[in-house]
Design a protein around this motif. Structure first.
Motif, PDB file in Angstrom:
ATOM      1  N   UNK A   1       0.789  -1.228   0.000  1.00  0.00           N
ATOM      2  CA  UNK A   1       0.000   0.000   0.000  1.00  0.00           C
ATOM      3  C   UNK A   1       0.823   1.281   0.000  1.00  0.00           C
ATOM      4  N   UNK A   2       1.799   1.399   0.890  1.00  0.00           N
ATOM      5  CA  UNK A   2       2.537   2.660   1.010  1.00  0.00           C
ATOM      6  C   UNK A   2       3.538   2.813  -0.124  1.00  0.00           C
ATOM      7  N   UNK A   3       4.037   4.035  -0.289  1.00  0.00           N
ATOM      8  CA  UNK A   3       5.013   4.296  -1.348  1.00  0.00           C
ATOM      9  C   UNK A   3       6.271   3.456  -1.159  1.00  0.00           C
ATOM     10  N   UNK A   4       6.698   3.310   0.081  1.00  0.00           N
ATOM     11  CA  UNK A   4       7.886   2.507   0.378  1.00  0.00           C
ATOM     12  C   UNK A   4       7.660   1.043   0.005  1.00  0.00           C
TER      13      UNK A   4
ATOM     14  N   UNK B   1       7.613   0.642  -3.830  1.00  0.00           N
ATOM     15  CA  UNK B   1       8.952   0.661  -4.432  1.00  0.00           C
ATOM     16  C   UNK B   1       9.678  -0.661  -4.178  1.00  0.00           C
ATOM     17  N   UNK B   2       9.474  -1.248  -3.000  1.00  0.00           N
ATOM     18  CA  UNK B   2      10.047  -2.570  -2.719  1.00  0.00           C
ATOM     19  C   UNK B   2       9.423  -3.618  -3.632  1.00  0.00           C
ATOM     20  N   UNK B   3       8.114  -3.530  -3.858  1.00  0.00           N
ATOM     21  CA  UNK B   3       7.415  -4.463  -4.744  1.00  0.00           C
ATOM     22  C   UNK B   3       7.976  -4.369  -6.158  1.00  0.00           C
ATOM     23  N   UNK B   4       8.229  -3.145  -6.629  1.00  0.00           N
ATOM     24  CA  UNK B   4       8.764  -2.969  -7.978  1.00  0.00           C
ATOM     25  C   UNK B   4      10.133  -3.609  -8.122  1.00  0.00           C
ATOM     26  N   UNK B   5      10.966  -3.483  -7.094  1.00  0.00           N
ATOM     27  CA  UNK B   5      12.284  -4.117  -7.139  1.00  0.00           C
ATOM     28  C   UNK B   5      12.150  -5.635  -7.112  1.00  0.00           C
ATOM     29  N   UNK B   6      11.272  -6.140  -6.258  1.00  0.00           N
ATOM     30  CA  UNK B   6      11.076  -7.582  -6.160  1.00  0.00           C
ATOM     31  C   UNK B   6      10.515  -8.159  -7.452  1.00  0.00           C
TER      32      UNK B   6
ATOM     33  N   UNK C   1      10.975  -7.225 -10.384  1.00  0.00           N
ATOM     34  CA  UNK C   1      11.999  -7.253 -11.439  1.00  0.00           C
ATOM     35  C   UNK C   1      13.141  -8.202 -11.093  1.00  0.00           C
ATOM     36  N   UNK C   2      13.042  -8.866  -9.946  1.00  0.00           N
ATOM     37  CA  UNK C   2      14.064  -9.830  -9.550  1.00  0.00           C
ATOM     38  C   UNK C   2      15.285  -9.200  -8.916  1.00  0.00           C
ATOM     39  N   UNK C   3      15.160  -7.965  -8.449  1.00  0.00           N
ATOM     40  CA  UNK C   3      16.290  -7.290  -7.826  1.00  0.00           C
ATOM     41  C   UNK C   3      16.305  -7.582  -6.331  1.00  0.00           C
ATOM     42  N   UNK C   4      17.490  -7.529  -5.740  1.00  0.00           N
ATOM     43  CA  UNK C   4      17.597  -7.706  -4.298  1.00  0.00           C
ATOM     44  C   UNK C   4      17.296  -6.401  -3.597  1.00  0.00           C
ATOM     45  N   UNK C   5      16.628  -6.487  -2.461  1.00  0.00           N
ATOM     46  CA  UNK C   5      16.320  -5.277  -1.703  1.00  0.00           C
ATOM     47  C   UNK C   5      17.541  -4.755  -0.949  1.00  0.00           C
ATOM     48  N   UNK C   6      18.349  -5.662  -0.433  1.00  0.00           N
ATOM     49  CA  UNK C   6      19.529  -5.277   0.331  1.00  0.00           C
ATOM     50  C   UNK C   6      20.712  -5.251  -0.620  1.00  0.00           C
TER      51      UNK C   6
END
Length: 135
Positions: free
Chosen positions: A94-97, A100-105, A107-112
């Motif tokens: 729901x939140x912007x944060x 943005x985490x969902x968009x990275x996930x 695309x197969x990107x790591x969050x850390x």
């Protein structure tokens, strides 16, 4: 449309073709009801934290998708009646944060970010001089 993730665990006794068929079934339910799949992750077969329906292992799949809110009830209904899926979890971002985490996930990107190796510990110059003068 809202951002969602569904993680589901399939029985470990399924063949590759059956796993693909069940994954395609979940994807079809999402797309037929107005959703859009943005990314998938195959986490493979893993040991479960506890036994579920006498199974100690399970095959994990994750779909990241955008969908209208009314799709979720239909998706949950279809997943519940599918016997090969032993557990599932639908998460709403729901939140912007979170988005943005969902968009990275998706695309197969790591969050850390990757950690770079630090150089070996070096003594401060004063400590090195003290050791050298002691010798």
């Amino acid at each position: 449309m809202k951002h969602y993730e569904i993680l589901f665990i399939l029985k470990p006794t399924l063949t590759e073709d059956e796993i693909k068929a069940k994954s395609d079934f979940v994807a079809e339910v999402i797309t037929k009801n107005g959703g859009e799949i943005c990314g998938t992750t195959d986490m493979g077969t893993r040991k479960l934290a506890y036994k579920i329906d006498k199974y100690e292992r399970g095959t994990y799949k994750v779909f990241y998708f955008k969908a209208p809110a009314n799709l979720i009830s239909e998706l949950v209904r279809n997943v519940r009646i599918t016997e090969e899926i032993i557990r599932f979890l639908v998460v709403k971002y729901e939140t912007k944060r979170e988005i943005s985490a969902w968009e990275k996930l998706s695309k197969g990107m790591r969050l850390v970010p990757e950690r770079k190796e630090k150089p070996a510990f070096e003594k401060p110059a004063a400590a090195q001089e003290a050791e050298e003068s002691a010798e």
